[in-house]
Motif scaffolding. Structure first.
Motif, PDB file in Angstrom:
ATOM      1  N   ALA A 261       0.850  -1.179   0.000  1.00  0.00           N
ATOM      2  CA  ALA A 261       0.000   0.000   0.000  1.00  0.00           C
ATOM      3  C   ALA A 261       0.894   1.240   0.000  1.00  0.00           C
ATOM      4  O   ALA A 261       1.898   1.291   0.715  1.00  0.00           O
ATOM      5  CB  ALA A 261      -0.915   0.017   1.217  1.00  0.00           C
ATOM      6  N   THR A 262       0.543   2.212  -0.825  1.00  0.00           N
ATOM      7  CA  THR A 262       1.244   3.486  -0.866  1.00  0.00           C
ATOM      8  C   THR A 262       0.436   4.508  -0.091  1.00  0.00           C
ATOM      9  O   THR A 262      -0.778   4.631  -0.291  1.00  0.00           O
ATOM     10  CB  THR A 262       1.434   3.961  -2.318  1.00  0.00           C
ATOM     11  OG1 THR A 262       2.262   3.030  -3.012  1.00  0.00           O
ATOM     12  CG2 THR A 262       2.075   5.335  -2.364  1.00  0.00           C
ATOM     13  N   LEU A 263       1.107   5.229   0.795  1.00  0.00           N
ATOM     14  CA  LEU A 263       0.458   6.263   1.598  1.00  0.00           C
ATOM     15  C   LEU A 263       1.115   7.607   1.316  1.00  0.00           C
ATOM     16  O   LEU A 263       2.350   7.702   1.243  1.00  0.00           O
ATOM     17  CB  LEU A 263       0.593   5.964   3.095  1.00  0.00           C
ATOM     18  CG  LEU A 263       0.126   4.599   3.597  1.00  0.00           C
ATOM     19  CD1 LEU A 263       0.423   4.459   5.083  1.00  0.00           C
ATOM     20  CD2 LEU A 263      -1.359   4.421   3.338  1.00  0.00           C
ATOM     21  N   GLN A 264       0.310   8.638   1.132  1.00  0.00           N
ATOM     22  CA  GLN A 264       0.839   9.992   1.018  1.00  0.00           C
ATOM     23  C   GLN A 264      -0.078  10.929   1.796  1.00  0.00           C
ATOM     24  O   GLN A 264      -1.298  10.898   1.635  1.00  0.00           O
ATOM     25  CB  GLN A 264       0.960  10.449  -0.432  1.00  0.00           C
ATOM     26  CG  GLN A 264       1.589  11.835  -0.550  1.00  0.00           C
ATOM     27  CD  GLN A 264       2.126  12.128  -1.941  1.00  0.00           C
ATOM     28  OE1 GLN A 264       2.334  11.225  -2.737  1.00  0.00           O
ATOM     29  NE2 GLN A 264       2.354  13.389  -2.234  1.00  0.00           N
ATOM     30  N   LEU A 265       0.521  11.754   2.642  1.00  0.00           N
ATOM     31  CA  LEU A 265      -0.201  12.756   3.410  1.00  0.00           C
ATOM     32  C   LEU A 265       0.281  14.132   2.968  1.00  0.00           C
ATOM     33  O   LEU A 265       1.496  14.343   2.797  1.00  0.00           O
ATOM     34  CB  LEU A 265       0.028  12.590   4.917  1.00  0.00           C
ATOM     35  CG  LEU A 265      -0.486  11.307   5.575  1.00  0.00           C
ATOM     36  CD1 LEU A 265       0.510  10.171   5.420  1.00  0.00           C
ATOM     37  CD2 LEU A 265      -0.765  11.552   7.057  1.00  0.00           C
ATOM     38  N   VAL A 266      -0.639  15.071   2.799  1.00  0.00           N
ATOM     39  CA  VAL A 266      -0.298  16.411   2.332  1.00  0.00           C
ATOM     40  C   VAL A 266      -0.763  17.433   3.357  1.00  0.00           C
ATOM     41  O   VAL A 266      -1.943  17.473   3.723  1.00  0.00           O
ATOM     42  CB  VAL A 266      -0.929  16.704   0.962  1.00  0.00           C
ATOM     43  CG1 VAL A 266      -0.569  18.118   0.506  1.00  0.00           C
ATOM     44  CG2 VAL A 266      -0.465  15.680  -0.075  1.00  0.00           C
ATOM     45  N   TYR A 267       0.182  18.244   3.810  1.00  0.00           N
ATOM     46  CA  TYR A 267      -0.051  19.328   4.762  1.00  0.00           C
ATOM     47  C   TYR A 267       0.234  20.669   4.087  1.00  0.00           C
ATOM     48  O   TYR A 267       0.784  20.712   2.979  1.00  0.00           O
ATOM     49  CB  TYR A 267       0.860  19.157   5.981  1.00  0.00           C
ATOM     50  CG  TYR A 267       0.494  18.006   6.882  1.00  0.00           C
ATOM     51  CD1 TYR A 267      -0.308  18.203   8.002  1.00  0.00           C
ATOM     52  CD2 TYR A 267       0.951  16.709   6.623  1.00  0.00           C
ATOM     53  CE1 TYR A 267      -0.650  17.145   8.841  1.00  0.00           C
ATOM     54  CE2 TYR A 267       0.622  15.647   7.457  1.00  0.00           C
ATOM     55  CZ  TYR A 267      -0.183  15.878   8.562  1.00  0.00           C
ATOM     56  OH  TYR A 267      -0.526  14.825   9.380  1.00  0.00           O
ATOM     57  N   PRO A 268      -0.094  21.777   4.755  1.00  0.00           N
ATOM     58  CA  PRO A 268       0.269  23.084   4.185  1.00  0.00           C
ATOM     59  C   PRO A 268       1.779  23.218   4.041  1.00  0.00           C
ATOM     60  O   PRO A 268       2.549  22.606   4.790  1.00  0.00           O
ATOM     61  CB  PRO A 268      -0.279  24.087   5.205  1.00  0.00           C
ATOM     62  CG  PRO A 268      -1.295  23.340   5.988  1.00  0.00           C
ATOM     63  CD  PRO A 268      -0.834  21.912   6.020  1.00  0.00           C
ATOM     64  N   GLY A 269       2.202  24.051   3.101  1.00  0.00           N
ATOM     65  CA  GLY A 269       3.617  24.311   2.891  1.00  0.00           C
ATOM     66  C   GLY A 269       3.956  25.758   3.203  1.00  0.00           C
ATOM     67  O   GLY A 269       3.219  26.457   3.908  1.00  0.00           O
ATOM     68  N   VAL A 270       5.069  26.220   2.658  1.00  0.00           N
ATOM     69  CA  VAL A 270       5.536  27.577   2.923  1.00  0.00           C
ATOM     70  C   VAL A 270       6.165  28.131   1.657  1.00  0.00           C
ATOM     71  O   VAL A 270       6.844  27.418   0.921  1.00  0.00           O
ATOM     72  CB  VAL A 270       6.544  27.576   4.094  1.00  0.00           C
ATOM     73  CG1 VAL A 270       7.751  26.704   3.783  1.00  0.00           C
ATOM     74  CG2 VAL A 270       6.972  28.981   4.464  1.00  0.00           C
ATOM     75  N   GLU A 271       5.924  29.409   1.375  1.00  0.00           N
ATOM     76  CA  GLU A 271       6.500  30.040   0.196  1.00  0.00           C
ATOM     77  C   GLU A 271       7.999  30.250   0.389  1.00  0.00           C
ATOM     78  O   GLU A 271       8.486  30.434   1.510  1.00  0.00           O
ATOM     79  CB  GLU A 271       5.806  31.373  -0.081  1.00  0.00           C
ATOM     80  CG  GLU A 271       4.343  31.222  -0.474  1.00  0.00           C
ATOM     81  CD  GLU A 271       3.702  32.540  -0.837  1.00  0.00           C
ATOM     82  OE1 GLU A 271       4.389  33.584  -0.719  1.00  0.00           O
ATOM     83  OE2 GLU A 271       2.521  32.531  -1.238  1.00  0.00           O
ATOM     84  N   ARG A 272       8.719  30.242  -0.723  1.00  0.00           N
ATOM     85  CA  ARG A 272      10.172  30.376  -0.643  1.00  0.00           C
ATOM     86  C   ARG A 272      10.588  31.728  -0.081  1.00  0.00           C
ATOM     87  O   ARG A 272      11.646  31.837   0.575  1.00  0.00           O
ATOM     88  CB  ARG A 272      10.807  30.174  -2.038  1.00  0.00           C
ATOM     89  CG  ARG A 272      12.340  30.198  -2.023  1.00  0.00           C
ATOM     90  CD  ARG A 272      12.869  29.099  -1.132  1.00  0.00           C
ATOM     91  NE  ARG A 272      14.320  29.126  -0.972  1.00  0.00           N
ATOM     92  CZ  ARG A 272      14.952  29.876  -0.079  1.00  0.00           C
ATOM     93  NH1 ARG A 272      14.273  30.693   0.716  1.00  0.00           N
ATOM     94  NH2 ARG A 272      16.266  29.820   0.038  1.00  0.00           N
ATOM     95  N   ASP A 273       9.805  32.759  -0.296  1.00  0.00           N
ATOM     96  CA  ASP A 273      10.172  34.074   0.214  1.00  0.00           C
ATOM     97  C   ASP A 273       9.593  34.363   1.593  1.00  0.00           C
ATOM     98  O   ASP A 273       9.684  35.493   2.096  1.00  0.00           O
ATOM     99  CB  ASP A 273       9.764  35.172  -0.766  1.00  0.00           C
ATOM    100  CG  ASP A 273       8.268  35.215  -1.038  1.00  0.00           C
ATOM    101  OD1 ASP A 273       7.542  34.355  -0.500  1.00  0.00           O
ATOM    102  OD2 ASP A 273       7.818  36.103  -1.790  1.00  0.00           O
ATOM    103  N   ASP A 274       8.988  33.377   2.229  1.00  0.00           N
ATOM    104  CA  ASP A 274       8.474  33.538   3.581  1.00  0.00           C
ATOM    105  C   ASP A 274       9.649  33.725   4.542  1.00  0.00           C
ATOM    106  O   ASP A 274      10.625  32.981   4.484  1.00  0.00           O
ATOM    107  CB  ASP A 274       7.666  32.300   3.974  1.00  0.00           C
ATOM    108  CG  ASP A 274       6.879  32.483   5.251  1.00  0.00           C
ATOM    109  OD1 ASP A 274       7.499  32.793   6.294  1.00  0.00           O
ATOM    110  OD2 ASP A 274       5.650  32.303   5.225  1.00  0.00           O
TER     111      ASP A 274
END
Length: 439
Positions: A261-274
């Motif tokens: 089974a393949t699992l992937q979880l996606v959360y918020p990220g951050v901009e490079r200029d943050d």
């Protein structure tokens, strides 16, 4: 899509890794027509490497013509100017040059490596490729067929279908939802005239970034920039692309009778200029970016043997950012694996990392940068383009370690709360009901 190298000594020369220097000296070169490039001059080998990028990419594909940017990148060495496909590629081979193009959602990039003594002739081929591509019918059909084979193969790959469904779920009708190669239907609809129109709209000086490494000085490069790129239109006709936050808090399942089974979880990220980018970067290193030293690897692989690996990465695109976690495990242990991942996330979110973890992460990300980004002429040229695109400044390489060392433990704890507090999007590919909300 093809590239050529002369045999023997030339092949050995081109594959030589340029030793990373303690201080890479970057020159900012501007031509008479205002075309800018960053240059690292190096005469230790008689080789010149050009890396260039046009902002746009597959996010600019017209509706119903998805895949046009990707198809176009396979055709730049298939004839240009008065040279048909065979003549163009024979010339490349005779000159011992290596030329390639690729696309992603945000840009179309090209690279060429050549012997300095042949650079005038090679760069003239580059000029023809980017300003006067032919898009003849026979090469278009041949490259289209090659891409279609890949699409059909992906249709039989449950993991590829899972990632496609995840993109569609995260981004809806945004251009980021469609694959770079398009679909069989959209690919079939693209004509040579469509390719010419797309090229005219996207290839221009206003969205061009260039990095150059090797045996060329600033004075000569300034003239080369005008010769190679000066014939492009001044302004690109890019369509606006909206910023989008991935839609989290949903579960996407692709049921398939796989042993894994393949699992992937996606959360918020951050901009490079943050301003807090490096806090998030170090958090990711501790979470799963450090392949053999991260919490995910230690808990999922080392302690429990649930998978060969578990990793995380920050995905910073021009119009969307995310933090993703990915692993593959035996189908019957998918629920257990997901529970372990969720526990790791909760621990970092609620308590943050330790001082020892942060110091180890800092040491690694500072020390590994030269190995990953400055260990060859190709890597350096690519880095020069990326630094310009991210507007990091020509002195960034000298400032980077200080920026990382300035991050405090409280900064990373705050980043963990910021990025890991939302309910993620979850992708599960495998037999039915193997990973049900951590159980």
């Amino acid at each position: 899509m093809r590239s050529f190298l002369n045999a023997g000594a030339l092949l050995a020369l081109i594959l030589v890794v340029v030793p990373a220097k303690a201080a890479v000296q970057i020159q900012d070169v501007t031509s008479q027509k205002g075309i800018e490039a960053w240059l690292v001059e190096d005469h230790s080998l008689p080789i010149i490497t050009f890396q260039f990028s046009f902002k746009g990419g597959s996010a600019q594909d017209p509706e119903g013509k998805e895949g046009i940017a990707n198809l176009m990148t396979g055709l730049f060495d298939e004839g240009a100017g008065d040279l048909d496909s065979d003549a163009f590629q024979l010339k490349l081979e005779e000159l011992g040059a290596e030329m390639s193009f690729r696309t992603n959602s945000d840009e179309i990039s090209g690279q060429v490596r050549m012997l300095a003594e042949n650079s005038d002739e090679v760069l003239d081929l580059v000029r023809l490729a980017i300003t006067s591509p032919r898009f003849d019918a026979d090469p278009v059909e041949r490259i289209r067929s090659q891409i279609a084979v890949g699409i059909r193969s992906d249709e039989r790959d449950p993991r590829k279908q899972g990632f496609l469904k995840l993109s569609e779920a995260l981004y809806g009708d945004h251009p980021y939802a469609h694959p770079d190669e398009g679909t069989l239907e959209s690919l079939a609809s693209i004509s040579p005239e469509d390719l010419k129109a797309f090229h005219a709209r996207v290839f221009a000086r206003s969205n061009l970034t260039i990095g150059v490494v090797g045996a060329i000085d600033a004075g000569r490069l300034a003239g080369v920039l005008d010769t190679v790129f000066g014939g492009l239109p001044e302004e690109a006709g890019l369509q606006p692309v909206a910023d989008i936050a991935p839609k989290l808090g949903q579960e996407i399942r692709v049921e398939y009778p796989l042993p894994q089974a393949t699992l992937q979880l996606v959360y918020p990220g951050v901009e490079r200029d943050d301003p807090e980018f490096f806090s998030a970067y170090l958090l990711n290193q501790i979470l799963g970016g450090g392949v053999f030293s991260s919490r995910l690897f230690n808990e999922v692989r080392e302690k429990r043997g649930l998978a060969y690996g578990a990793s995380s990465y920050l995905h910073s695109r021009d119009h969307a950012q995310s933090l993703a976690i990915q692993t593959a495990t035996s189908a019957e242990r998918a629920g257990e694996t997901l529970s372990v991942i969720e526990d790791v996330i909760a621990g970092l979110r609620d308590e943050g990392p330790t001082e020892q973890e942060l110091e180890a992460a800092k040491t690694y990300v500072i020390g590994s940068y030269a190995i990953n980004n400055l260990d060859s002429s190709t890597a350096i040229a690519r880095t020069l383009v990326g630094l310009q695109q991210d507007d990091l400044g020509i002195d960034y390489l000298g400032r980077r370690a200080d920026l990382i060392n300035a991050v405090t433990l409280d900064d990373v704890k705050e980043a963990a709360k910021r990025l890991l507090s939302q309910e993620p999007a979850l992708l599960v590919v495998g037999p039915a009901e193997q990973a049900q909300n951590g159980g």
